[in-house]
Write a protein that holds these residues in place. Structure first.
Motif, PDB file in Angstrom:
ATOM      1  N   ARG A  48       0.410  -1.173  -0.282  1.00  0.00           N
ATOM      2  CA  ARG A  48       0.333  -0.008   0.018  1.00  0.00           C
ATOM      3  C   ARG A  48       1.019   1.521  -0.392  1.00  0.00           C
ATOM      4  O   ARG A  48       2.326   1.315   0.353  1.00  0.00           O
ATOM      5  N   ILE A  49       0.244   2.469  -0.212  1.00  0.00           N
ATOM      6  CA  ILE A  49       0.972   3.399  -0.572  1.00  0.00           C
ATOM      7  C   ILE A  49       0.714   4.421   0.634  1.00  0.00           C
ATOM      8  O   ILE A  49      -0.547   4.474   1.492  1.00  0.00           O
ATOM      9  N   LEU A  50       1.762   4.583   1.398  1.00  0.00           N
ATOM     10  CA  LEU A  50       1.631   5.378   3.031  1.00  0.00           C
ATOM     11  C   LEU A  50       1.600   6.924   2.684  1.00  0.00           C
ATOM     12  O   LEU A  50       3.149   7.005   2.168  1.00  0.00           O
ATOM     13  N   ARG A  51       1.448   7.588   3.891  1.00  0.00           N
ATOM     14  CA  ARG A  51       1.584   8.670   4.195  1.00  0.00           C
ATOM     15  C   ARG A  51       3.130   9.447   4.388  1.00  0.00           C
ATOM     16  O   ARG A  51       3.282   8.219   5.384  1.00  0.00           O
ATOM     17  N   THR A  52       3.950  10.387   3.788  1.00  0.00           N
ATOM     18  CA  THR A  52       4.543  10.358   4.095  1.00  0.00           C
ATOM     19  C   THR A  52       5.447   9.918   5.571  1.00  0.00           C
ATOM     20  O   THR A  52       6.156   9.636   6.388  1.00  0.00           O
ATOM     21  N   GLU A  53       3.887  11.059   6.654  1.00  0.00           N
ATOM     22  CA  GLU A  53       4.026  10.416   8.068  1.00  0.00           C
ATOM     23  C   GLU A  53       4.176   9.467   8.606  1.00  0.00           C
ATOM     24  O   GLU A  53       4.005   9.349   9.894  1.00  0.00           O
ATOM     25  N   THR A  54       3.429   8.399   7.797  1.00  0.00           N
ATOM     26  CA  THR A  54       2.760   7.221   8.583  1.00  0.00           C
ATOM     27  C   THR A  54       3.977   5.619   8.215  1.00  0.00           C
ATOM     28  O   THR A  54       4.505   5.133   8.808  1.00  0.00           O
ATOM     29  N   ALA A  55       5.017   6.384   7.400  1.00  0.00           N
ATOM     30  CA  ALA A  55       6.083   5.963   6.874  1.00  0.00           C
ATOM     31  C   ALA A  55       6.956   5.421   8.090  1.00  0.00           C
ATOM     32  O   ALA A  55       7.354   3.937   7.905  1.00  0.00           O
ATOM     33  N   ALA A  56       7.729   5.870   8.388  1.00  0.00           N
ATOM     34  CA  ALA A  56       8.505   5.961   9.546  1.00  0.00           C
ATOM     35  C   ALA A  56       7.803   5.106  10.888  1.00  0.00           C
ATOM     36  O   ALA A  56       8.766   4.446  11.772  1.00  0.00           O
ATOM     37  N   LEU A  57       6.785   5.700  10.629  1.00  0.00           N
ATOM     38  CA  LEU A  57       6.630   4.785  12.036  1.00  0.00           C
ATOM     39  C   LEU A  57       6.024   3.126  11.840  1.00  0.00           C
ATOM     40  O   LEU A  57       5.556   2.408  12.314  1.00  0.00           O
ATOM     41  N   MET A  58       5.727   3.160  10.750  1.00  0.00           N
ATOM     42  CA  MET A  58       5.896   1.735   9.978  1.00  0.00           C
ATOM     43  C   MET A  58       7.200   0.978  10.187  1.00  0.00           C
ATOM     44  O   MET A  58       7.788  -0.671  10.640  1.00  0.00           O
ATOM     45  N   ALA A  59       7.822   1.470   9.984  1.00  0.00           N
ATOM     46  CA  ALA A  59       9.808   0.939   9.907  1.00  0.00           C
ATOM     47  C   ALA A  59       9.810   0.776  11.145  1.00  0.00           C
ATOM     48  O   ALA A  59      10.723  -0.211  11.895  1.00  0.00           O
ATOM     49  N   LEU A  60       9.692   2.073  12.195  1.00  0.00           N
ATOM     50  CA  LEU A  60      10.346   1.694  13.422  1.00  0.00           C
ATOM     51  C   LEU A  60       9.446   0.336  14.304  1.00  0.00           C
ATOM     52  O   LEU A  60       9.290  -0.489  15.077  1.00  0.00           O
ATOM     53  N   ALA A  61       8.154  -0.094  13.992  1.00  0.00           N
ATOM     54  CA  ALA A  61       7.644  -0.638  14.530  1.00  0.00           C
ATOM     55  C   ALA A  61       7.817  -2.614  14.134  1.00  0.00           C
ATOM     56  O   ALA A  61       8.263  -2.743  15.098  1.00  0.00           O
ATOM     57  N   ALA A  62       8.434  -2.438  12.469  1.00  0.00           N
ATOM     58  CA  ALA A  62       8.831  -3.746  12.124  1.00  0.00           C
ATOM     59  C   ALA A  62      10.125  -3.774  12.463  1.00  0.00           C
ATOM     60  O   ALA A  62      10.814  -4.981  12.969  1.00  0.00           O
ATOM     61  N   ILE A  63      10.810  -2.574  12.821  1.00  0.00           N
ATOM     62  CA  ILE A  63      12.213  -2.946  13.810  1.00  0.00           C
ATOM     63  C   ILE A  63      12.247  -3.439  15.598  1.00  0.00           C
ATOM     64  O   ILE A  63      12.832  -3.919  15.644  1.00  0.00           O
ATOM     65  N   GLY A  64      11.482  -2.772  15.399  1.00  0.00           N
ATOM     66  CA  GLY A  64      10.941  -2.852  17.066  1.00  0.00           C
ATOM     67  C   GLY A  64      10.933  -4.253  17.536  1.00  0.00           C
ATOM     68  O   GLY A  64      10.845  -4.812  17.738  1.00  0.00           O
ATOM     69  N   TYR A  65       9.675  -4.883  16.655  1.00  0.00           N
ATOM     70  CA  TYR A  65       9.483  -5.972  16.853  1.00  0.00           C
ATOM     71  C   TYR A  65      10.683  -7.494  16.333  1.00  0.00           C
ATOM     72  O   TYR A  65      11.062  -8.315  17.234  1.00  0.00           O
TER      73      TYR A  65
END
Length: 261
Positions: free
Chosen positions: A233-250
């Motif tokens: 999916r295409i994410l808003r720019t303010e959403t992308a970093a949070l998705m990446a942080l969640a994945a890295i945290g996991y």
């Protein structure tokens, strides 16, 4: 219990001093009095329980009761490099990214950045961004206030990639091809040597509303970055970093037993 970050010079081995806005908040908003307890942090990982002993003229003095174990930081140290978005979106990235565990933020300007960067407004904006990071760190019970760096240019950002163990460019074309973030993180985690000292340093690079163009993606790869997608999916720019942080945290064990530390 209220948590406050203070400058290192305001915290000694057995005493803490709160000044300015923090002191006013504690005295007038929280209506604290001598005998009440707070948590004081020096922003570099030292947390302590302290008892207020004196409130006077915008100054609060407290004595350290005991040191507290710090266990709220991510196992991997993640810097979010965010191309300047429109409006107050960067404030959202800093606030929510701090809650999610980011260690630092590096705003930058890229080819499709819409915002007109104005150096005259830089100091005021930077002050606000750092205040947002501090308040979010207090709310999230962090032990460290994330650093918010001055706005950098694209070439300067490319030059900093060598400072990190892994640099990730969030690129939507990779998402369409199915080249996701997860396998890259899994390979990185499994490559970390046992007994390594210091947290691994990761850089997550997010583009503006229009994303990165192909030339920028190739330049980033040449500088050592790995281009990754964050899903189909295409994410808003303010959403992308949070998705990446969640994945890295996991992947680093944030959600349970650590897999790679």
């Amino acid at each position: 219990m209220q948590r406050y970050f203070v400058e290192p010079g305001q915290m000694s081995g057995d005493a803490v001093v709160l000044l300015g806005e923090d002191a006013r908040h504690l005295a007038t908003v929280m209506r604290s009095k001598p005998g009440d307890e707070i948590i004081a942090c020096d922003g570099s990982g030292r947390d302590c329980l302290a008892e207020i002993v004196n409130i006077e003229n915008g100054r609060i003095e407290a004595r350290v009761l005991r040191e507290l174990a710090s266990a709220s930081e991510m196992a991997w140290r993640v810097t979010v490099a965010q191309s300047l978005p429109k409006g107050d979106k960067l404030e959202t990235v800093i606030q929510k990214g701090t809650e999610a565990g980011a260690a630092a933020f590096l705003p930058f300007v890229s080819k499709r950045t819409v915002v007109q960067y104005d150096e005259r407004k830089e100091a005021k904006r930077l002050e606000r961004w750092r205040k947002i990071a501090k308040e979010a760190a207090e709310q999230a019970h962090r032990s460290v206030v994330p650093e918010v760096a001055q706005v950098a240019g694209w070439k300067a950002l490319l030059g900093r990639m060598a400072d990190f163990d892994l640099a990730l460019l969030c690129y939507e074309e990779e998402g369409r091809r199915g080249a996701g973030l997860r396998p890259v993180l899994a390979r990185f985690g499994s490559s970390l040597p046992e007994g390594r000292e210091g947290a691994p340093r990761l850089l997550v690079i997010v583009g503006p509303e229009g994303g990165f163009d192909e030339d920028e993606a190739r330049q980033a790869e040449a500088a050592g970055a790995v281009c990754v997608g964050l899903g189909r999916r295409i994410l808003r720019t303010e959403t992308a970093a949070l998705m990446a942080l969640a994945a890295i945290g996991y992947e680093s064990g944030e959600m349970g037993e650590a897999r790679h530390v």
